[in-house]
Design a protein around this motif. Structure first.
Motif, short mmCIF file in Angstrom:
data_model
loop_
_atom_site.label_atom_id
_atom_site.label_comp_id
_atom_site.label_asym_id
_atom_site.label_seq_id
_atom_site.Cartn_x
_atom_site.Cartn_y
_atom_site.Cartn_z
N ASP A 278 87.56 18.96 37.44
CA ASP A 278 88.97 18.56 37.50
C ASP A 278 89.28 17.82 38.80
N VAL A 279 88.77 18.33 39.89
CA VAL A 279 89.02 17.69 41.19
C VAL A 279 88.41 16.30 41.21
N MET A 280 87.17 16.15 40.74
CA MET A 280 86.51 14.84 40.74
C MET A 280 87.22 13.86 39.81
N GLN A 281 87.71 14.33 38.66
CA GLN A 281 88.44 13.44 37.76
C GLN A 281 89.71 12.93 38.43
N GLU A 282 90.43 13.81 39.11
CA GLU A 282 91.64 13.38 39.81
C GLU A 282 91.31 12.38 40.92
N ILE A 283 90.24 12.63 41.64
CA ILE A 283 89.83 11.74 42.74
C ILE A 283 89.47 10.36 42.19
N ILE A 284 88.67 10.33 41.13
CA ILE A 284 88.24 9.04 40.57
C ILE A 284 89.43 8.30 39.97
N PHE A 285 90.30 9.01 39.26
CA PHE A 285 91.49 8.38 38.68
C PHE A 285 92.34 7.75 39.78
N SER A 286 92.54 8.48 40.85
CA SER A 286 93.33 7.96 41.97
C SER A 286 92.65 6.74 42.60
N ALA A 287 91.33 6.79 42.75
CA ALA A 287 90.60 5.66 43.34
C ALA A 287 90.70 4.41 42.46
N VAL A 288 90.64 4.59 41.14
CA VAL A 288 90.76 3.44 40.23
C VAL A 288 92.14 2.83 40.33
N LEU A 289 93.18 3.68 40.32
CA LEU A 289 94.54 3.16 40.44
C LEU A 289 94.75 2.43 41.76
N ASP A 290 94.22 2.99 42.85
CA ASP A 290 94.33 2.34 44.16
C ASP A 290 93.61 0.99 44.17
N SER A 291 92.46 0.92 43.52
CA SER A 291 91.70 -0.33 43.47
C SER A 291 92.42 -1.39 42.65
N SER B 63 89.69 5.54 49.75
CA SER B 63 89.55 6.51 48.67
C SER B 63 88.38 7.45 48.91
N VAL B 64 87.28 6.93 49.41
CA VAL B 64 86.11 7.78 49.69
C VAL B 64 86.44 8.78 50.78
N ARG B 65 87.09 8.31 51.87
CA ARG B 65 87.50 9.23 52.94
C ARG B 65 88.42 10.31 52.40
N ALA B 66 89.41 9.91 51.59
CA ALA B 66 90.36 10.87 51.03
C ALA B 66 89.66 11.85 50.09
N ALA B 67 88.65 11.36 49.35
CA ALA B 67 87.93 12.24 48.42
C ALA B 67 87.19 13.34 49.17
N PHE B 68 86.48 12.97 50.24
CA PHE B 68 85.77 13.99 51.01
C PHE B 68 86.74 14.98 51.64
N THR B 69 87.83 14.48 52.16
CA THR B 69 88.83 15.36 52.76
C THR B 69 89.38 16.32 51.72
N ARG B 70 89.68 15.80 50.54
CA ARG B 70 90.25 16.65 49.49
C ARG B 70 89.24 17.70 49.02
N LEU B 71 87.99 17.29 48.86
CA LEU B 71 86.97 18.26 48.44
C LEU B 71 86.85 19.39 49.45
N LEU B 72 86.85 19.03 50.73
CA LEU B 72 86.77 20.07 51.77
C LEU B 72 88.01 20.96 51.73
N LYS B 73 89.18 20.36 51.53
CA LYS B 73 90.42 21.11 51.48
C LYS B 73 90.44 22.07 50.29
N GLU B 74 89.85 21.65 49.18
CA GLU B 74 89.81 22.49 47.98
C GLU B 74 88.77 23.60 48.10
N GLY B 75 87.96 23.56 49.15
CA GLY B 75 86.99 24.63 49.38
C GLY B 75 85.58 24.31 48.92
N TYR B 76 85.33 23.06 48.56
CA TYR B 76 83.99 22.69 48.14
C TYR B 76 83.19 22.24 49.34
N SER B 77 81.91 22.50 49.29
CA SER B 77 81.02 22.13 50.38
C SER B 77 80.56 20.69 50.19
N VAL B 78 80.64 19.90 51.23
CA VAL B 78 80.18 18.52 51.19
C VAL B 78 79.09 18.40 52.25
#
Length: 136
Positions: free
Chosen positions: A7-20, A62-77
């Motif tokens: 779910d987190v990755m889908q939201e991140i990719i969707f947001s990146a596509v819209l931003d692009s 978008s890549v920077r925001a994705a890593f930040t969000r993954l860390l914030k959600e508690g996933y290990s990067v």
């Protein structure tokens, strides 16, 4: 309730596509022909450097925001780990059992470098050369 990684990755990719897409619109400066040209230039083999500067900046953000969000959600990067190193084959005992050197007879190195010659191997016997002449 925590979100799944999917779910987190889908939201991140969707947001990146819209931003692009928004960055593509900005890069075209409101001119429809430029927007169509820029979109037509995007294909399966396009490189990052081929994209307009606005789209490159959008992707980096978008890549920077994705890593930040993954860390914030508690996933290990963390950087991926390669395959573990292979262990060497087991050594035989010192009695010489199974410790052949060279060719199949165990009598030393092969003449000519080590690879067996035969159909499709070695000089003079490549594919398409026909069968060996009979011995006399």
């Amino acid at each position: 309730m925590t979100k799944s990684a999917t779910d987190v990755m889908q939201e991140i990719i969707f947001s990146a596509v819209l931003d692009s897409i928004a960055a593509l619109k900005t890069a075209s400066k409101g001119l429809p022909n430029n927007l169509v040209r820029d979109m037509g230039a995007i294909h399966a083999n396009v490189t990052f450097a081929d994209l307009p500067a606005e789209v490159q900046a959008s992707i980096m953000a978008s890549v920077r925001a994705a890593f930040t969000r993954l860390l914030k959600e508690g996933y290990s990067v963390a950087p991926g780990q390669g395959a573990p190193p292979r262990s060497p084959p087991p050594r035989r005992d010192s009695s010489g059992e199974g410790q052949r050197r060279g060719g199949p007879s165990g009598r030393g190195p092969r003449p000519g470098g080590g690879r067996p010659s035969g159909p499709g191997r070695g000089p003079g016997r490549g594919a398409g050369r026909g069968p060996k002449p009979p011995r006399s």
